[in-house]
Write a protein that holds these residues in place. Structure first.
Motif, PDB file in Angstrom:
ATOM      1  N   TRP A   1       0.844  -1.195   0.000  1.00 27.20           N
ATOM      2  CA  TRP A   1       0.000   0.000   0.000  1.00 27.20           C
ATOM      3  C   TRP A   1       0.878   1.243   0.000  1.00 27.20           C
ATOM      4  CZ3 TRP A   1      -5.436  -0.020   0.373  1.00 27.20           C
ATOM      5  CH2 TRP A   1      -6.004  -1.283   0.501  1.00 27.20           C
ATOM      6  N   TYR A   2       0.383   2.299  -0.657  1.00 32.43           N
ATOM      7  CA  TYR A   2       1.109   3.571  -0.724  1.00 32.43           C
ATOM      8  C   TYR A   2       0.197   4.735  -0.360  1.00 32.43           C
ATOM      9  CZ  TYR A   2       4.779   1.134  -3.307  1.00 32.43           C
ATOM     10  OH  TYR A   2       5.787   0.282  -3.680  1.00 32.43           O
ATOM     11  N   HIS A   3       0.795   5.758   0.261  1.00 36.73           N
ATOM     12  CA  HIS A   3       0.076   6.992   0.585  1.00 36.73           C
ATOM     13  C   HIS A   3       0.637   8.141  -0.254  1.00 36.73           C
ATOM     14  CE1 HIS A   3       3.383   8.878   2.883  1.00 36.73           C
ATOM     15  NE2 HIS A   3       3.682   7.630   3.251  1.00 36.73           N
ATOM     16  N   SER A   4      -0.065   9.254  -0.261  1.00 32.13           N
ATOM     17  CA  SER A   4       0.393  10.503  -0.897  1.00 32.13           C
ATOM     18  C   SER A   4       0.786  10.327  -2.356  1.00 32.13           C
ATOM     19  CB  SER A   4       1.573  11.089  -0.109  1.00 32.13           C
ATOM     20  OG  SER A   4       1.262  11.198   1.266  1.00 32.13           O
ATOM     21  N   CYS A   5      -0.021   9.616  -3.124  1.00 28.57           N
ATOM     22  CA  CYS A   5       0.323   9.245  -4.501  1.00 28.57           C
ATOM     23  C   CYS A   5       0.108  10.379  -5.507  1.00 28.57           C
ATOM     24  CB  CYS A   5      -0.445   8.001  -4.915  1.00 28.57           C
ATOM     25  SG  CYS A   5       0.082   6.538  -4.019  1.00 28.57           S
ATOM     26  N   SER A   6       0.951  11.375  -5.410  1.00 25.92           N
ATOM     27  CA  SER A   6       0.985  12.452  -6.401  1.00 25.92           C
ATOM     28  C   SER A   6       1.647  11.900  -7.662  1.00 25.92           C
ATOM     29  CB  SER A   6       1.821  13.616  -5.861  1.00 25.92           C
ATOM     30  OG  SER A   6       3.181  13.200  -5.739  1.00 25.92           O
ATOM     31  N   PRO A   7       1.593  12.628  -8.779  1.00 26.38           N
ATOM     32  CA  PRO A   7       2.295  12.157  -9.972  1.00 26.38           C
ATOM     33  C   PRO A   7       3.782  11.862  -9.721  1.00 26.38           C
ATOM     34  CG  PRO A   7       0.736  13.815 -10.609  1.00 26.38           C
ATOM     35  CD  PRO A   7       0.737  13.779  -9.098  1.00 26.38           C
ATOM     36  N   LYS A   8       4.441  12.678  -8.929  1.00 24.48           N
ATOM     37  CA  LYS A   8       5.866  12.457  -8.638  1.00 24.48           C
ATOM     38  C   LYS A   8       6.068  11.126  -7.896  1.00 24.48           C
ATOM     39  CE  LYS A   8       9.815  14.711  -6.438  1.00 24.48           C
ATOM     40  NZ  LYS A   8      10.283  15.895  -5.719  1.00 24.48           N
ATOM     41  N   VAL A   9       5.223  10.838  -6.935  1.00 22.11           N
ATOM     42  CA  VAL A   9       5.312   9.586  -6.181  1.00 22.11           C
ATOM     43  C   VAL A   9       4.932   8.404  -7.082  1.00 22.11           C
ATOM     44  CG1 VAL A   9       4.347   8.277  -4.232  1.00 22.11           C
ATOM     45  CG2 VAL A   9       4.924  10.704  -3.959  1.00 22.11           C
TER      46      VAL A   9
END
Length: 137
Positions: free
Chosen positions: A105-113
């Motif tokens: 699982w991942y958080h804060s999935c902006s385009p950069k992330v």
């Protein structure tokens, strides 16, 4: 369910997810919680931006759909599928993504992330620890 409906579903499954018996299955599936009506995870604007990036970047890199060999008319690639989710029931620190079958699982999935997740995890096979979301102990 009619025989035609079942055949239609089977055809769609093969088109989008491949066939393990033929070695064309997807190897990873990323689901992104990005357009929840509740907007608890993230704003609709941030979620739509993240989804748009993920969708276009995976396509640009030739990663979407069943695995392909050099002999394919589209060339080698594929192996990744993506799905936009309304809610993954995390409701904080989003957009939130999960990669299967890895269960990461991942958080804060902006385009950069998401670019890091694509390059390091989906392509490279190594989870991005900086943005990994783990259960509280």
């Amino acid at each position: 369910m009619s025989r035609q409906e079942l055949l239609s579903a089977q055809t769609a499954l093969a088109k989008h997810y491949g066939d393990p018996a033929k070695g064309t299955q997807i190897t990873r599936h990323i689901m992104l919680c990005s357009v929840s009506d509740k907007q608890k995870c993230c704003s609709r604007k941030d979620g739509e931006e993240a989804w748009g990036f993920l969708k276009s970047r995976l396509k640009e890199l030739g990663l979407v759909g069943p695995q392909r060999t050099d002999e394919s008319k589209r060339g080698a690639g594929g192996g990744v599928q993506r799905s936009k989710a309304d809610c993954l029931q995390i409701c904080a620190a989003g957009p939130v993504a999960v990669v299967w079958p890895d269960g990461v699982w991942y958080h804060s999935c902006s385009p950069k992330v998401l670019e890091r997740i694509i390059q390091e995890h989906l392509v490279g096979g190594v989870p991005v620890e900086d943005f990994r979301l783990k259960a509280a102990s």
